[in-house]
Design an enzyme around this catalytic site. Structure first.
Site, PDB file in Angstrom:
ATOM      1  N   HIS A  21      -0.270   1.075   2.811  1.00  0.00           N
ATOM      2  CA  HIS A  21      -1.316   1.876   2.177  1.00  0.00           C
ATOM      3  C   HIS A  21      -2.483   0.986   1.778  1.00  0.00           C
ATOM      4  O   HIS A  21      -2.304  -0.190   1.433  1.00  0.00           O
ATOM      5  CB  HIS A  21      -0.772   2.569   0.929  1.00  0.00           C
ATOM      6  CG  HIS A  21       0.201   3.664   1.219  1.00  0.00           C
ATOM      7  ND1 HIS A  21       0.460   4.663   0.302  1.00  0.00           N
ATOM      8  CD2 HIS A  21       0.982   3.927   2.294  1.00  0.00           C
ATOM      9  CE1 HIS A  21       1.359   5.497   0.820  1.00  0.00           C
ATOM     10  NE2 HIS A  21       1.693   5.065   2.018  1.00  0.00           N
TER      11      HIS A  21
ATOM     12  N   GLU B 223      -4.226   0.809  -0.918  1.00  0.00           N
ATOM     13  CA  GLU B 223      -4.117   0.238  -2.260  1.00  0.00           C
ATOM     14  C   GLU B 223      -3.221  -0.999  -2.274  1.00  0.00           C
ATOM     15  O   GLU B 223      -3.511  -1.973  -2.985  1.00  0.00           O
ATOM     16  CB  GLU B 223      -3.551   1.274  -3.240  1.00  0.00           C
ATOM     17  CG  GLU B 223      -4.384   2.533  -3.361  1.00  0.00           C
ATOM     18  CD  GLU B 223      -3.971   3.649  -2.406  1.00  0.00           C
ATOM     19  OE1 GLU B 223      -4.182   4.818  -2.759  1.00  0.00           O
ATOM     20  OE2 GLU B 223      -3.433   3.357  -1.317  1.00  0.00           O
TER      21      GLU B 223
ATOM     22  N   CYS C 255      -0.544   7.568  -4.471  1.00  0.00           N
ATOM     23  CA  CYS C 255       0.809   8.116  -4.383  1.00  0.00           C
ATOM     24  C   CYS C 255       1.695   7.419  -5.417  1.00  0.00           C
ATOM     25  O   CYS C 255       1.268   6.482  -6.105  1.00  0.00           O
ATOM     26  CB  CYS C 255       1.364   7.893  -2.977  1.00  0.00           C
ATOM     27  SG  CYS C 255       1.739   6.152  -2.615  1.00  0.00           S
TER      28      CYS C 255
ATOM     29  N   CYS D  35       2.077   3.503  -4.784  1.00  0.00           N
ATOM     30  CA  CYS D  35       0.877   2.732  -5.135  1.00  0.00           C
ATOM     31  C   CYS D  35       0.620   2.767  -6.635  1.00  0.00           C
ATOM     32  O   CYS D  35       0.254   1.750  -7.235  1.00  0.00           O
ATOM     33  CB  CYS D  35      -0.326   3.244  -4.354  1.00  0.00           C
ATOM     34  SG  CYS D  35      -0.177   2.963  -2.570  1.00  0.00           S
TER      35      CYS D  35
END
Length: 175
Positions: free
Chosen positions: A72, A74, A102, A105
């Site tokens: 991801h 992040e 999410c 993260c």
């Protein structure tokens, strides 16, 4: 559908301060990162970590390219920021994300002791900043961070809508 409560802070109140405008250039950087994800066939989500007015971490989704469910935006931005800062404690860092994080993260952000998180569009299907779960400032966790939401929400939501519209038109079974 993405929620776009532009200009709201964590408590839902309108943020009309001059400081609000200071977040716009950094969110634009995150949007640029998000656009890079599309080249990999990935969902356009981007993140930029900023400390003392300098970008110290960047990332965009690479789940498809890396065949990695944890790839991801992040996570890449946090890892790079920690490497540059030479510590896992990112207490002086603001992270700018194009979509509400999410659970994975958000958990990493709490563990990193982020000072502030700024996101563009809310994620009512998977957001862990209050839309679905509350991880970022959960009362039982040992860290709290400032949350600012809605900075360039329309632009981020449009980027996501366009991506998914193109994906559906390429494969009508996805619609």
């Amino acid at each position: 559908m993405l929620s776009m409560r532009a200009g709201t802070s964590y408590n839902g109140l309108m943020n009309t301060s001059v400081a609000w405008a200071n977040h716009v250039p950094w969110m634009r950087e995150a949007l640029i990162e998000a656009a890079k994800a599309v080249a990999w066939g990935d969902v356009p989500i981007g993140a930029v970590a900023v400390r003392d007015g300098v970008v110290i971490g960047r990332g965009h989704n690479r789940r498809e390219a890396d065949a990695d469910p944890t790839a991801h935006a992040e996570m890449f931005a946090l890892r790079e920021a920690a490497r540059v800062a030479r510590t896992w404690r990112l207490d002086g860092v603001t992270l700018y994300c194009t979509l509400e994080p999410c659970a994975m993260c958000a958990g990493a952000m709490v563990l990193a002791r982020l000072r502030r998180l700024v996101w563009a569009a809310d994620d009512p299907k998977g957001g862990a900043g209050g839309s679905v779960l509350e991880v970022l400032n959960h009362p039982r966790l040992n860290h709290r961070m400032e949350i600012i939401r809605g900075v360039l929400a329309e632009e981020a939501a449009a980027q996501l809508r366009d991506f998914f519209a193109r994906l559906r038109s390429a494969d009508p079974d996805l619609g």
